[in-house]
Design a protein around this motif. Sequence first.
Motif, PDB file in Angstrom:
ATOM      1  N   LEU A 173      14.404  -8.917 -21.038  1.00  0.00           N
ATOM      2  CA  LEU A 173      13.068  -8.407 -21.320  1.00  0.00           C
ATOM      3  C   LEU A 173      13.104  -7.058 -22.027  1.00  0.00           C
ATOM      4  CD1 LEU A 173       9.969  -8.502 -21.024  1.00  0.00           C
ATOM      5  CD2 LEU A 173      10.248  -7.517 -18.728  1.00  0.00           C
ATOM      6  N   HIS A 174      13.947  -6.146 -21.566  1.00  0.00           N
ATOM      7  CA  HIS A 174      13.890  -4.773 -22.065  1.00  0.00           C
ATOM      8  C   HIS A 174      14.849  -4.487 -23.221  1.00  0.00           C
ATOM      9  CE1 HIS A 174      11.136  -3.611 -18.885  1.00  0.00           C
ATOM     10  NE2 HIS A 174      11.934  -4.167 -17.988  1.00  0.00           N
ATOM     11  N   PHE A 175      15.880  -5.316 -23.381  1.00  0.00           N
ATOM     12  CA  PHE A 175      16.818  -5.118 -24.494  1.00  0.00           C
ATOM     13  C   PHE A 175      16.841  -6.320 -25.442  1.00  0.00           C
ATOM     14  CE2 PHE A 175      18.341  -2.192 -21.266  1.00  0.00           C
ATOM     15  CZ  PHE A 175      18.631  -1.055 -22.008  1.00  0.00           C
ATOM     16  N   THR A 176      16.694  -7.505 -24.907  1.00  0.00           N
ATOM     17  CA  THR A 176      16.662  -8.750 -25.694  1.00  0.00           C
ATOM     18  C   THR A 176      17.845  -8.791 -26.653  1.00  0.00           C
ATOM     19  OG1 THR A 176      14.256  -8.319 -25.698  1.00  0.00           O
ATOM     20  CG2 THR A 176      15.024 -10.340 -26.744  1.00  0.00           C
ATOM     21  N   ASN A 177      19.030  -8.543 -26.101  1.00  0.00           N
ATOM     22  CA  ASN A 177      20.257  -8.493 -26.900  1.00  0.00           C
ATOM     23  C   ASN A 177      21.366  -9.191 -26.114  1.00  0.00           C
ATOM     24  OD1 ASN A 177      22.669  -7.753 -28.198  1.00  0.00           O
ATOM     25  ND2 ASN A 177      21.765  -5.851 -28.975  1.00  0.00           N
ATOM     26  N   TYR A 178      21.571 -10.458 -26.393  1.00  0.00           N
ATOM     27  CA  TYR A 178      22.508 -11.242 -25.590  1.00  0.00           C
ATOM     28  C   TYR A 178      23.946 -10.783 -25.748  1.00  0.00           C
ATOM     29  CZ  TYR A 178      23.130 -13.758 -30.019  1.00  0.00           C
ATOM     30  OH  TYR A 178      23.375 -14.083 -31.327  1.00  0.00           O
ATOM     31  N   SER A 179      24.318 -10.306 -26.947  1.00  0.00           N
ATOM     32  CA  SER A 179      25.698  -9.851 -27.146  1.00  0.00           C
ATOM     33  C   SER A 179      25.975  -8.586 -26.330  1.00  0.00           C
ATOM     34  CB  SER A 179      25.976  -9.607 -28.635  1.00  0.00           C
ATOM     35  OG  SER A 179      25.082  -8.644 -29.168  1.00  0.00           O
ATOM     36  N   ASP A 180      24.988  -7.695 -26.256  1.00  0.00           N
ATOM     37  CA  ASP A 180      25.140  -6.494 -25.430  1.00  0.00           C
ATOM     38  C   ASP A 180      25.253  -6.865 -23.960  1.00  0.00           C
ATOM     39  OD1 ASP A 180      24.908  -3.445 -25.144  1.00  0.00           O
ATOM     40  OD2 ASP A 180      23.278  -4.156 -23.858  1.00  0.00           O
ATOM     41  N   TYR A 181      24.494  -7.876 -23.546  1.00  0.00           N
ATOM     42  CA  TYR A 181      24.583  -8.388 -22.176  1.00  0.00           C
ATOM     43  C   TYR A 181      25.998  -8.895 -21.906  1.00  0.00           C
ATOM     44  CZ  TYR A 181      23.685 -11.548 -18.206  1.00  0.00           C
ATOM     45  OH  TYR A 181      23.725 -12.209 -16.992  1.00  0.00           O
ATOM     46  N   GLY A 182      26.567  -9.607 -22.876  1.00  0.00           N
ATOM     47  CA  GLY A 182      27.929 -10.108 -22.720  1.00  0.00           C
ATOM     48  C   GLY A 182      28.941  -8.986 -22.562  1.00  0.00           C
ATOM     49  N   VAL A 183      28.755  -7.911 -23.308  1.00  0.00           N
ATOM     50  CA  VAL A 183      29.661  -6.761 -23.203  1.00  0.00           C
ATOM     51  C   VAL A 183      29.589  -6.164 -21.800  1.00  0.00           C
ATOM     52  CG1 VAL A 183      30.083  -4.408 -24.011  1.00  0.00           C
ATOM     53  CG2 VAL A 183      29.595  -6.208 -25.663  1.00  0.00           C
ATOM     54  N   SER A 184      28.388  -6.026 -21.271  1.00  0.00           N
ATOM     55  CA  SER A 184      28.229  -5.433 -19.934  1.00  0.00           C
ATOM     56  C   SER A 184      28.840  -6.341 -18.862  1.00  0.00           C
ATOM     57  CB  SER A 184      26.754  -5.171 -19.640  1.00  0.00           C
ATOM     58  OG  SER A 184      26.003  -6.369 -19.649  1.00  0.00           O
ATOM     59  N   LEU A 185      28.780  -7.657 -19.067  1.00  0.00           N
ATOM     60  CA  LEU A 185      29.420  -8.574 -18.123  1.00  0.00           C
ATOM     61  C   LEU A 185      30.938  -8.456 -18.174  1.00  0.00           C
ATOM     62  CD1 LEU A 185      27.317 -11.858 -18.457  1.00  0.00           C
ATOM     63  CD2 LEU A 185      27.280 -10.208 -16.586  1.00  0.00           C
ATOM     64  N   ARG A 186      31.472  -8.225 -19.354  1.00  0.00           N
ATOM     65  CA  ARG A 186      32.935  -8.075 -19.462  1.00  0.00           C
ATOM     66  C   ARG A 186      33.404  -6.772 -18.804  1.00  0.00           C
ATOM     67  NH1 ARG A 186      31.862 -11.488 -23.745  1.00  0.00           N
ATOM     68  NH2 ARG A 186      31.019  -9.938 -25.163  1.00  0.00           N
ATOM     69  N   PHE A 187      32.588  -5.726 -18.894  1.00  0.00           N
ATOM     70  CA  PHE A 187      32.912  -4.498 -18.153  1.00  0.00           C
ATOM     71  C   PHE A 187      32.896  -4.754 -16.650  1.00  0.00           C
ATOM     72  CE2 PHE A 187      31.660  -1.911 -21.992  1.00  0.00           C
ATOM     73  CZ  PHE A 187      32.878  -1.258 -22.117  1.00  0.00           C
ATOM     74  N   LEU A 188      31.930  -5.574 -16.221  1.00  0.00           N
ATOM     75  CA  LEU A 188      31.865  -5.934 -14.802  1.00  0.00           C
ATOM     76  C   LEU A 188      33.127  -6.690 -14.406  1.00  0.00           C
ATOM     77  CD1 LEU A 188      30.423  -6.266 -12.077  1.00  0.00           C
ATOM     78  CD2 LEU A 188      29.236  -8.251 -13.030  1.00  0.00           C
ATOM     79  N   ARG A 189      33.579  -7.593 -15.250  1.00  0.00           N
ATOM     80  CA  ARG A 189      34.796  -8.356 -14.948  1.00  0.00           C
ATOM     81  C   ARG A 189      36.013  -7.436 -14.846  1.00  0.00           C
ATOM     82  NH1 ARG A 189      39.194 -11.325 -16.686  1.00  0.00           N
ATOM     83  NH2 ARG A 189      39.309 -13.460 -15.856  1.00  0.00           N
ATOM     84  N   GLU A 190      36.085  -6.460 -15.718  1.00  0.00           N
ATOM     85  CA  GLU A 190      37.208  -5.523 -15.664  1.00  0.00           C
ATOM     86  C   GLU A 190      37.216  -4.755 -14.351  1.00  0.00           C
ATOM     87  OE1 GLU A 190      37.203  -2.990 -19.057  1.00  0.00           O
ATOM     88  OE2 GLU A 190      37.454  -4.635 -20.499  1.00  0.00           O
ATOM     89  N   SER A 191      36.028  -4.422 -13.853  1.00  0.00           N
ATOM     90  CA  SER A 191      35.959  -3.700 -12.575  1.00  0.00           C
ATOM     91  C   SER A 191      36.423  -4.583 -11.420  1.00  0.00           C
ATOM     92  CB  SER A 191      34.538  -3.198 -12.325  1.00  0.00           C
ATOM     93  OG  SER A 191      33.661  -4.265 -12.020  1.00  0.00           O
ATOM     94  N   LEU A 192      36.430  -5.900 -11.634  1.00  0.00           N
ATOM     95  CA  LEU A 192      36.799  -6.851 -10.588  1.00  0.00           C
ATOM     96  C   LEU A 192      38.251  -7.320 -10.697  1.00  0.00           C
ATOM     97  CD1 LEU A 192      33.544  -8.975 -10.742  1.00  0.00           C
ATOM     98  CD2 LEU A 192      34.298  -7.680  -8.752  1.00  0.00           C
TER      99      LEU A 192
END
Length: 302
Positions: A173-192
């Motif tokens: 809703l607030h960013f409407t940017n799926y590629s940016d969402y993917g980047v943030s998920l990959r950072f989450l994966r790195e933290s895990l």
Amino acid sequence: MAACVVLFVPMAMAGWHLSRNKVLFFSGALFVSLAVCIHLIPYFPSVFPSSPTVLLQQDPTPCISLINEKLSRIDVSDLLNGSWIVVAGDSQARLFVVSLLDLVLSLDEMESIQADLFKRHSNYHIVVEEIGMKLDFIWAPYATNLTHVITDFKRNNTYPDVLVMGSGLWHMLHFTNYSDYGVSLRFLRESLIPFLPVGSDSTRGFHLFWLGMPTLINRMLNTEEKRVKMTSEMCNLYDQELYKSKILRKDGGVFLLLDVENLSKKCGVDCSSDGMHYNGVVYEACVHVMLNALLIESHQKL
């Protein structure tokens, strides 16, 4: 009705002393005509009014019936006895918490916590003394917030027994940017990374679940901005980024997916008032999926 017509009309005609051949001919013609009409009904809905069976198809109970085993309150209390559960995410995660607590608390207890549990954009903490269960809800609508939650766990070297996370709706809703969402998920994966599967040890000490996004019913969304930005096409792109991030267990990650999208889709339009949040039966089904997974994994460790 057709069977009654075919049976009783010829009997009545026989009572009029018609010949047997005439009765047989008429009953045969009547049977064929009725059979043709019955088979044509689905193709002419405007001529033949439909029956009210559609209402049955929209019954939300299939969400729960899909679950192989629905645990009782006693079973849930035994399973979660002494556990620390953390749920982090947006309003979908908060509704998940409601369904989980509804399985362990009485009706009076649920009513007493409603005001605190539903404070907008706030955290929530409760201890269920009877079973020694501690539950924390952390308001974390973005994947970057979820990464901070993991970082705090590692910094304090304290980890919950069960961790449920989910994000995507706010970003869409607030960013409407799926590629940016993917980047943030990959950072989450790195933290895990410390918790990624090693051999047969898939969770390294605690159980992790990903609360997927629901099926969005675009025409029911309550603002024009949501209807423009949160389309089915955008939802598909966000889902693709989730799978490409490899945070889900089936893709080599650590999260077991709680498929809210599939469950909410099966419940249908009547299960949602705003096209985004669904009736409790959907989240209850997700809770039972999680509980069954915990039950299976606990038996495997025994």
